[in-house]
Scaffold this motif. Structure first.
Motif, PDB file in Angstrom:
ATOM      1  N   ALA A 134      -2.138  74.046  20.947  1.00 41.03           N
ATOM      2  CA  ALA A 134      -3.435  73.451  20.633  1.00 41.03           C
ATOM      3  C   ALA A 134      -4.274  73.500  22.032  1.00 41.03           C
ATOM      4  CB  ALA A 134      -3.268  71.917  20.155  1.00 41.03           C
ATOM      5  N   ASP A 135      -3.621  73.548  23.148  1.00 39.12           N
ATOM      6  CA  ASP A 135      -4.342  73.733  24.239  1.00 39.12           C
ATOM      7  C   ASP A 135      -3.828  75.006  25.077  1.00 39.12           C
ATOM      8  OD1 ASP A 135      -4.785  73.882  27.237  1.00 39.12           O
ATOM      9  OD2 ASP A 135      -5.253  71.771  27.203  1.00 39.12           O
ATOM     10  N   ALA A 136      -4.476  76.077  24.951  1.00 45.03           N
ATOM     11  CA  ALA A 136      -3.772  77.455  25.308  1.00 45.03           C
ATOM     12  C   ALA A 136      -3.905  77.557  27.030  1.00 45.03           C
ATOM     13  CB  ALA A 136      -4.337  78.257  24.602  1.00 45.03           C
ATOM     14  N   SER A 137      -4.240  76.420  27.665  1.00 49.45           N
ATOM     15  CA  SER A 137      -4.512  76.958  29.090  1.00 49.45           C
ATOM     16  C   SER A 137      -3.511  77.267  29.840  1.00 49.45           C
ATOM     17  CB  SER A 137      -5.247  75.514  29.721  1.00 49.45           C
ATOM     18  OG  SER A 137      -4.409  74.456  29.733  1.00 49.45           O
ATOM     19  N   HIS A 138      -2.339  77.189  29.364  1.00 50.85           N
ATOM     20  CA  HIS A 138      -1.156  77.632  30.311  1.00 50.85           C
ATOM     21  C   HIS A 138      -0.357  78.457  29.499  1.00 50.85           C
ATOM     22  CE1 HIS A 138      -1.530  73.304  32.058  1.00 50.85           C
ATOM     23  NE2 HIS A 138      -2.358  74.162  32.840  1.00 50.85           N
ATOM     24  N   ARG A 139      -0.950  79.300  28.343  1.00 53.28           N
ATOM     25  CA  ARG A 139      -0.203  80.030  27.765  1.00 53.28           C
ATOM     26  C   ARG A 139       0.572  81.278  28.203  1.00 53.28           C
ATOM     27  NH1 ARG A 139      -2.301  80.824  22.043  1.00 53.28           N
ATOM     28  NH2 ARG A 139      -0.602  81.459  20.991  1.00 53.28           N
ATOM     29  N   ASP A 140       0.187  81.777  29.186  1.00 55.33           N
ATOM     30  CA  ASP A 140       0.530  82.774  29.891  1.00 55.33           C
ATOM     31  C   ASP A 140       1.864  82.421  30.854  1.00 55.33           C
ATOM     32  OD1 ASP A 140      -1.049  81.156  31.752  1.00 55.33           O
ATOM     33  OD2 ASP A 140      -1.295  82.762  33.187  1.00 55.33           O
ATOM     34  N   ARG A 141       1.849  81.044  31.196  1.00 51.12           N
ATOM     35  CA  ARG A 141       3.045  80.542  31.699  1.00 51.12           C
ATOM     36  C   ARG A 141       4.313  80.235  30.683  1.00 51.12           C
ATOM     37  NH1 ARG A 141       2.768  78.393  37.104  1.00 51.12           N
ATOM     38  NH2 ARG A 141       0.592  79.000  37.944  1.00 51.12           N
ATOM     39  N   LEU A 142       4.165  80.280  29.612  1.00 53.92           N
ATOM     40  CA  LEU A 142       4.938  79.844  28.499  1.00 53.92           C
ATOM     41  C   LEU A 142       5.370  80.917  27.364  1.00 53.92           C
ATOM     42  CD1 LEU A 142       3.465  76.484  28.007  1.00 53.92           C
ATOM     43  CD2 LEU A 142       5.761  76.714  29.209  1.00 53.92           C
ATOM     44  N   PRO A 143       5.393  82.193  27.925  1.00 54.24           N
ATOM     45  CA  PRO A 143       6.021  83.198  26.661  1.00 54.24           C
ATOM     46  C   PRO A 143       7.133  82.477  25.952  1.00 54.24           C
ATOM     47  CG  PRO A 143       6.592  84.039  28.988  1.00 54.24           C
ATOM     48  CD  PRO A 143       5.906  82.578  29.253  1.00 54.24           C
ATOM     49  N   ARG A 144       7.058  83.029  24.685  1.00 47.95           N
ATOM     50  CA  ARG A 144       8.128  82.605  23.854  1.00 47.95           C
ATOM     51  C   ARG A 144       9.533  82.859  24.298  1.00 47.95           C
ATOM     52  NH1 ARG A 144       7.957  81.210  18.631  1.00 47.95           N
ATOM     53  NH2 ARG A 144       9.623  81.452  17.531  1.00 47.95           N
ATOM     54  N   HIS A 145       9.890  83.724  24.748  1.00 48.61           N
ATOM     55  CA  HIS A 145      11.190  84.122  25.496  1.00 48.61           C
ATOM     56  C   HIS A 145      11.549  83.255  26.514  1.00 48.61           C
ATOM     57  CE1 HIS A 145       8.828  86.448  28.533  1.00 48.61           C
ATOM     58  NE2 HIS A 145       9.773  86.551  29.168  1.00 48.61           N
ATOM     59  N   ARG A 146      10.791  82.681  27.414  1.00 48.65           N
ATOM     60  CA  ARG A 146      11.043  82.079  28.387  1.00 48.65           C
ATOM     61  C   ARG A 146      11.254  80.546  27.845  1.00 48.65           C
ATOM     62  NH1 ARG A 146       6.991  82.606  32.986  1.00 48.65           N
ATOM     63  NH2 ARG A 146       7.831  84.768  32.954  1.00 48.65           N
ATOM     64  N   VAL A 147      10.271  80.023  27.067  1.00 47.59           N
ATOM     65  CA  VAL A 147      10.669  78.859  26.497  1.00 47.59           C
ATOM     66  C   VAL A 147      11.943  78.612  25.692  1.00 47.59           C
ATOM     67  CG1 VAL A 147       9.654  77.059  24.796  1.00 47.59           C
ATOM     68  CG2 VAL A 147       8.195  78.213  26.282  1.00 47.59           C
ATOM     69  N   ARG A 148      12.332  79.777  24.850  1.00 42.99           N
ATOM     70  CA  ARG A 148      13.411  79.867  24.489  1.00 42.99           C
ATOM     71  C   ARG A 148      14.876  79.742  25.200  1.00 42.99           C
ATOM     72  NH1 ARG A 148      15.432  81.302  19.632  1.00 42.99           N
ATOM     73  NH2 ARG A 148      13.550  81.823  18.823  1.00 42.99           N
ATOM     74  N   ARG A 149      14.575  80.360  26.334  1.00 45.66           N
ATOM     75  CA  ARG A 149      15.702  80.420  27.241  1.00 45.66           C
ATOM     76  C   ARG A 149      16.127  79.208  27.855  1.00 45.66           C
ATOM     77  NH1 ARG A 149      15.601  81.827  32.807  1.00 45.66           N
ATOM     78  NH2 ARG A 149      17.531  81.981  33.608  1.00 45.66           N
ATOM     79  N   TRP A 150      14.686  78.280  28.167  1.00 48.76           N
ATOM     80  CA  TRP A 150      14.925  77.285  28.708  1.00 48.76           C
ATOM     81  C   TRP A 150      15.429  76.052  27.822  1.00 48.76           C
ATOM     82  CZ3 TRP A 150       9.130  77.126  30.890  1.00 48.76           C
ATOM     83  CH2 TRP A 150       9.099  77.907  31.887  1.00 48.76           C
ATOM     84  N   LEU A 151      15.069  76.269  26.662  1.00 55.44           N
ATOM     85  CA  LEU A 151      15.448  75.040  25.549  1.00 55.44           C
ATOM     86  C   LEU A 151      17.020  75.268  25.266  1.00 55.44           C
ATOM     87  CD1 LEU A 151      12.626  75.098  23.082  1.00 55.44           C
ATOM     88  CD2 LEU A 151      13.230  73.057  24.796  1.00 55.44           C
ATOM     89  N   GLN A 152      17.293  76.715  24.940  1.00 56.24           N
ATOM     90  CA  GLN A 152      18.970  76.961  24.790  1.00 56.24           C
ATOM     91  C   GLN A 152      19.731  76.554  25.738  1.00 56.24           C
ATOM     92  OE1 GLN A 152      18.476  81.202  23.346  1.00 56.24           O
ATOM     93  NE2 GLN A 152      19.921  80.204  21.421  1.00 56.24           N
ATOM     94  N   ALA A 153      19.067  76.516  27.030  1.00 62.28           N
ATOM     95  CA  ALA A 153      20.232  76.147  27.977  1.00 62.28           C
ATOM     96  C   ALA A 153      20.386  74.664  27.985  1.00 62.28           C
ATOM     97  CB  ALA A 153      19.375  76.458  29.404  1.00 62.28           C
ATOM     98  N   ALA A 154      19.589  73.935  27.351  1.00 67.77           N
ATOM     99  CA  ALA A 154      19.943  72.476  27.232  1.00 67.77           C
ATOM    100  C   ALA A 154      20.671  72.078  25.985  1.00 67.77           C
ATOM    101  CB  ALA A 154      18.522  71.788  27.196  1.00 67.77           C
ATOM    102  N   LEU A 155      20.666  73.106  25.119  1.00 69.52           N
ATOM    103  CA  LEU A 155      21.248  72.541  23.679  1.00 69.52           C
ATOM    104  C   LEU A 155      22.859  72.710  23.699  1.00 69.52           C
ATOM    105  CD1 LEU A 155      19.038  74.784  21.212  1.00 69.52           C
ATOM    106  CD2 LEU A 155      18.803  72.348  21.747  1.00 69.52           C
ATOM    107  N   GLU A 156      23.294  71.561  22.920  1.00 67.76           N
ATOM    108  CA  GLU A 156      24.732  71.335  22.648  1.00 67.76           C
ATOM    109  C   GLU A 156      25.057  71.968  21.328  1.00 67.76           C
ATOM    110  OE1 GLU A 156      24.741  67.247  23.737  1.00 67.76           O
ATOM    111  OE2 GLU A 156      24.587  67.456  25.789  1.00 67.76           O
ATOM    112  N   ARG A 157      24.137  71.893  20.597  1.00 65.96           N
ATOM    113  CA  ARG A 157      24.442  72.364  19.131  1.00 65.96           C
ATOM    114  C   ARG A 157      23.100  73.081  18.512  1.00 65.96           C
ATOM    115  NH1 ARG A 157      23.886  66.751  19.387  1.00 65.96           N
ATOM    116  NH2 ARG A 157      26.266  66.603  19.133  1.00 65.96           N
ATOM    117  N   PRO A 158      23.278  73.678  17.399  1.00 66.72           N
ATOM    118  CA  PRO A 158      22.049  74.481  16.837  1.00 66.72           C
ATOM    119  C   PRO A 158      21.077  73.632  16.750  1.00 66.72           C
ATOM    120  CG  PRO A 158      24.110  74.893  15.702  1.00 66.72           C
ATOM    121  CD  PRO A 158      24.641  73.868  16.633  1.00 66.72           C
ATOM    122  N   ALA A 159      19.774  74.047  16.685  1.00 65.60           N
ATOM    123  CA  ALA A 159      18.679  73.492  16.697  1.00 65.60           C
ATOM    124  C   ALA A 159      17.615  73.910  16.051  1.00 65.60           C
ATOM    125  CB  ALA A 159      18.280  72.955  18.010  1.00 65.60           C
TER     126      ALA A 159
END
Length: 147
Positions: free
Chosen positions: A13-38
């Motif tokens: 909704a706010d794209a000011s940092h879109r370049d800092r948050l490519p999908r593959h990077r966000v996915r990697r960060w989240l998956q590192a914190a997951l203990e189960r499927p999400a």
């Protein structure tokens, strides 16, 4: 051992940092914190939306950095993570943090909340900080708490 599966919806909704948050990077960060499927929705918002959500759901009339709306923990984690771009930018600037590292930390923080971790009590806070630090270091970042 493979990382838990993650179905990710990434919204800006706010794209000011879109370049800092490519999908593959966000996915990697989240998956590192997951203990189960999400199944997670990550929504990057401006100050007005963050404030309205914080007021409506937490009774606090200000924009906060991250809100976690956890709907289910088992067998699959279902949650929405809402991050406020202007608040994260201000915090990163004030604390002299890399903006990408700050986003990574708050995504990890939100993912842990989505899985039932909390920091309302001292013991819970210590446990959550240890988990956050472990995940952030595994991702190649510094300890977000400076331990």
């Amino acid at each position: 051992m493979s990382a838990p599966t993650l179905k990710l919806s990434l919204q800006f909704a706010d794209a000011s940092h879109r370049d800092r948050l490519p999908r593959h990077r966000v996915r990697r960060w989240l998956q590192a914190a997951l203990e189960r499927p999400a199944e997670l929705t990550v929504r990057i918002v401006g100050r007005d939306e963050a404030r309205a959500l914080n007021r409506a759901y937490r009774g606090r009339d200000y924009a906060t950095n991250v809100l976690t709306f956890a709907y289910q923990v088992d067998p699959v984690v279902l949650a929405d993570l809402v991050l406020c771009a202007p608040v994260l930018a201000e915090e990163a600037r004030r604390q002299r943090l890399d903006l990408g590292a700050h986003y990574a930390h708050l995504l990890v923080h939100g993912a842990l909340h989505a899985q039932g971790h909390d920091h309302e009590r001292v013991r819970e806070a210590r446990r959550m900080q240890v988990l956050e630090t472990r995940v952030m270091r595994a991702l190649g970042f510094d300890d977000p708490y400076g331990h």
